[in-house]
Design a protein around this motif. Structure first.
Motif, short mmCIF file in Angstrom:
data_model
loop_
_atom_site.label_atom_id
_atom_site.label_comp_id
_atom_site.label_asym_id
_atom_site.label_seq_id
_atom_site.Cartn_x
_atom_site.Cartn_y
_atom_site.Cartn_z
N LYS A 235 -66.66 -46.50 11.25
CA LYS A 235 -67.80 -47.23 10.71
C LYS A 235 -69.04 -47.07 11.57
N ASN A 236 -68.84 -46.85 12.87
CA ASN A 236 -69.95 -46.82 13.81
C ASN A 236 -70.19 -45.44 14.43
N GLY A 237 -69.75 -44.40 13.72
CA GLY A 237 -70.08 -43.05 14.13
C GLY A 237 -69.22 -42.46 15.21
N PHE A 238 -67.98 -42.94 15.34
CA PHE A 238 -67.06 -42.43 16.35
C PHE A 238 -65.86 -41.76 15.69
N ILE A 239 -65.32 -40.78 16.38
CA ILE A 239 -64.06 -40.15 15.99
C ILE A 239 -62.99 -40.59 16.98
N LEU A 240 -61.86 -41.02 16.48
CA LEU A 240 -60.73 -41.38 17.35
C LEU A 240 -60.09 -40.11 17.86
N ALA A 241 -60.23 -39.87 19.17
CA ALA A 241 -59.74 -38.62 19.77
C ALA A 241 -58.32 -38.73 20.28
N ALA A 242 -57.92 -39.93 20.72
CA ALA A 242 -56.57 -40.08 21.29
C ALA A 242 -56.19 -41.54 21.31
N ARG A 243 -54.87 -41.79 21.34
CA ARG A 243 -54.34 -43.14 21.50
C ARG A 243 -53.25 -43.09 22.56
N HIS A 244 -53.25 -44.10 23.42
CA HIS A 244 -52.25 -44.17 24.49
C HIS A 244 -51.63 -45.56 24.52
N PRO A 245 -50.31 -45.64 24.58
CA PRO A 245 -49.66 -46.96 24.66
C PRO A 245 -49.82 -47.58 26.04
N MET A 246 -49.75 -48.90 26.10
CA MET A 246 -49.72 -49.64 27.36
C MET A 246 -48.41 -50.43 27.41
N PRO A 247 -47.30 -49.76 27.68
CA PRO A 247 -45.98 -50.40 27.54
C PRO A 247 -45.74 -51.55 28.50
N VAL A 253 -46.71 -60.03 28.24
CA VAL A 253 -46.98 -60.79 27.03
C VAL A 253 -45.71 -61.47 26.52
N SER A 254 -44.58 -60.80 26.62
CA SER A 254 -43.32 -61.39 26.14
C SER A 254 -42.91 -62.58 26.99
N MET A 255 -43.13 -62.49 28.30
CA MET A 255 -42.82 -63.63 29.16
C MET A 255 -43.68 -64.84 28.81
N LEU A 256 -44.97 -64.61 28.59
CA LEU A 256 -45.87 -65.69 28.20
C LEU A 256 -45.49 -66.24 26.82
N SER A 257 -45.08 -65.36 25.92
CA SER A 257 -44.69 -65.79 24.57
C SER A 257 -43.44 -66.67 24.62
N GLU A 258 -42.50 -66.31 25.47
CA GLU A 258 -41.30 -67.15 25.65
C GLU A 258 -41.69 -68.52 26.19
N PHE A 267 -38.86 -65.69 32.03
CA PHE A 267 -38.93 -64.40 32.70
C PHE A 267 -37.81 -63.48 32.22
N VAL A 268 -36.58 -64.00 32.19
CA VAL A 268 -35.43 -63.19 31.79
C VAL A 268 -35.53 -62.80 30.32
N ARG A 269 -35.83 -63.78 29.48
CA ARG A 269 -35.94 -63.50 28.04
C ARG A 269 -37.08 -62.52 27.76
N GLY A 270 -38.21 -62.73 28.45
CA GLY A 270 -39.34 -61.82 28.26
C GLY A 270 -39.04 -60.43 28.75
N LEU A 271 -38.28 -60.33 29.83
CA LEU A 271 -37.89 -59.02 30.35
C LEU A 271 -37.05 -58.26 29.34
N LEU A 272 -36.14 -58.96 28.69
CA LEU A 272 -35.29 -58.33 27.68
C LEU A 272 -36.12 -57.86 26.48
N MET A 276 -36.97 -53.99 25.06
CA MET A 276 -36.83 -53.54 23.67
C MET A 276 -38.15 -52.99 23.15
N ALA A 277 -39.25 -53.67 23.50
CA ALA A 277 -40.56 -53.21 23.06
C ALA A 277 -40.90 -51.86 23.67
N TRP A 278 -40.51 -51.67 24.92
CA TRP A 278 -40.74 -50.38 25.61
C TRP A 278 -40.06 -49.26 24.82
#
Length: 299
Positions: A235-247, A253-258, A267-272, A276-278
């Motif tokens: 929309k703003n005149g850019f081309i998406l050149a690449a995407r990189h995950p931040m595993p 985030v999972s620890m905070l969500s727990e 901590f343990v539940r978020g680690l698990l 899985m997300a990784w």
């Protein structure tokens, strides 16, 4: 309280907006906020949120790590360990994607200045912008960085930067469309725009639903997916050149969500869940908890 209510999709302009989720501010206020979803383009956003004058109090806590650099609490100590590792990775990514060993870089929402300092130490000409006065003071005291207030974005000359970075900043910006337009003006012809944002289409987002910590209402106003980020760029005149995950983000985030769910042993539940997300992001990087997007200007 003065609030901003979104009645038309900021991305496509459609008024066909449906309720998506109701999320709680687990961090500061315990207030509830509705998320809306555009049925035309799929963009998700906090439907109503405090305006620029009111939003500041939702950041005012001694353990808001982006502004205070606190090490208080187990989760924040983990954040520091991961950040130390990621600073080097981010610097390497910028140099690889920009095809430069040095140049002119602007870091928007620099927080306490760690990334800006990392690039300065690597020989880059650095400008940094940050809204929080306390975070700017920290950057000056610890790194001798003259971080500017956000108003400085209007003062920089056009095409003055080879790289512009926003590390988990775009989701906070009230004037989203204006910011995209200004980024295009400030970036040089062959420069790159680097944007890292949470991915609400990720494995952990789907697992935790309204408890997902990266919804982080009302501080996070916009909730991106790989598809909608690409649309914002186009929309703003850019081309998406690449995407990189931040595993690594999935673990924190999972620890905070727990913790948001009130579960024991977050901590343990978020680690698990983070593990899985990784694995999920290894199979398909678009499922990563957060993503880094590299944009180039259309020629």
């Amino acid at each position: 309280m003065n609030k901003v209510r979104i009645n038309a999709c900021p991305l496509c302009g459609s008024t066909n907006i449906n309720h998506f989720k109701n999320c709680t501010d687990f961090y500061a206020s315990s207030e509830s906020f509705d998320l809306g979803r555009c049925e035309q383009c799929g963009f998700i956003f906090t439907h109503e949120f405090p305006d620029e004058k009111e939003i500041g109090r939702y950041y005012e806590a001694p353990d808001y790590i982006s502004h205070t650099d606190t090490r208080k609490g187990f989760m924040n100590r983990i954040y520091h360990y991961v950040r130390s590792y990621m600073l080097s990775k981010k610097a390497q990514l910028v140099m690889k994607e920009s095809h430069r060993r040095s140049g002119r870089i602007l870091d928007i929402g620099t927080g306490t200045g760690y990334f800006a300092n990392a690039m300065y130490l690597r020989g880059w000409q650095v400008e940094a912008v940050e809204k929080s006065p306390s975070a700017r003071s920290f950057a000056k005291e610890h790194f001798n960085l003259d971080v500017k207030s956000e108003e400085a974005l209007l003062d920089f000359p056009e095409a003055s930067f080879d790289v512009i970075t926003l590390w988990h900043v775009m989701e906070h910006l009230q004037n989203l469309q204006n910011t995209w337009e200004r980024l295009s003006d400030l970036l040089s012809e062959r420069g790159i725009l680097v944007v890292a944002v949470p991915n609400c289409d990720s494995y952990d987002a789907k697992k935790y639903g309204e408890y997902w910590a990266a919804y982080d209402v009302p501080r996070h106003l916009w909730h991106f997916t790989p598809a909608t980020m690409q649309q914002w760029g186009a929309k703003n005149g850019f081309i998406l050149a690449a995407r990189h995950p931040m595993p690594f983000d999935a673990f924190y985030v999972s620890m905070l969500s727990e913790k948001n769910k009130g579960n024991s042993m977050p901590f343990v539940r978020g680690l698990l869940t983070g593990t899985m997300a990784w694995f999920s992001s290894l199979a398909k990087k678009e499922r990563s908890s957060s993503m880094i997007y590299i944009f180039r200007k259309k020629r």
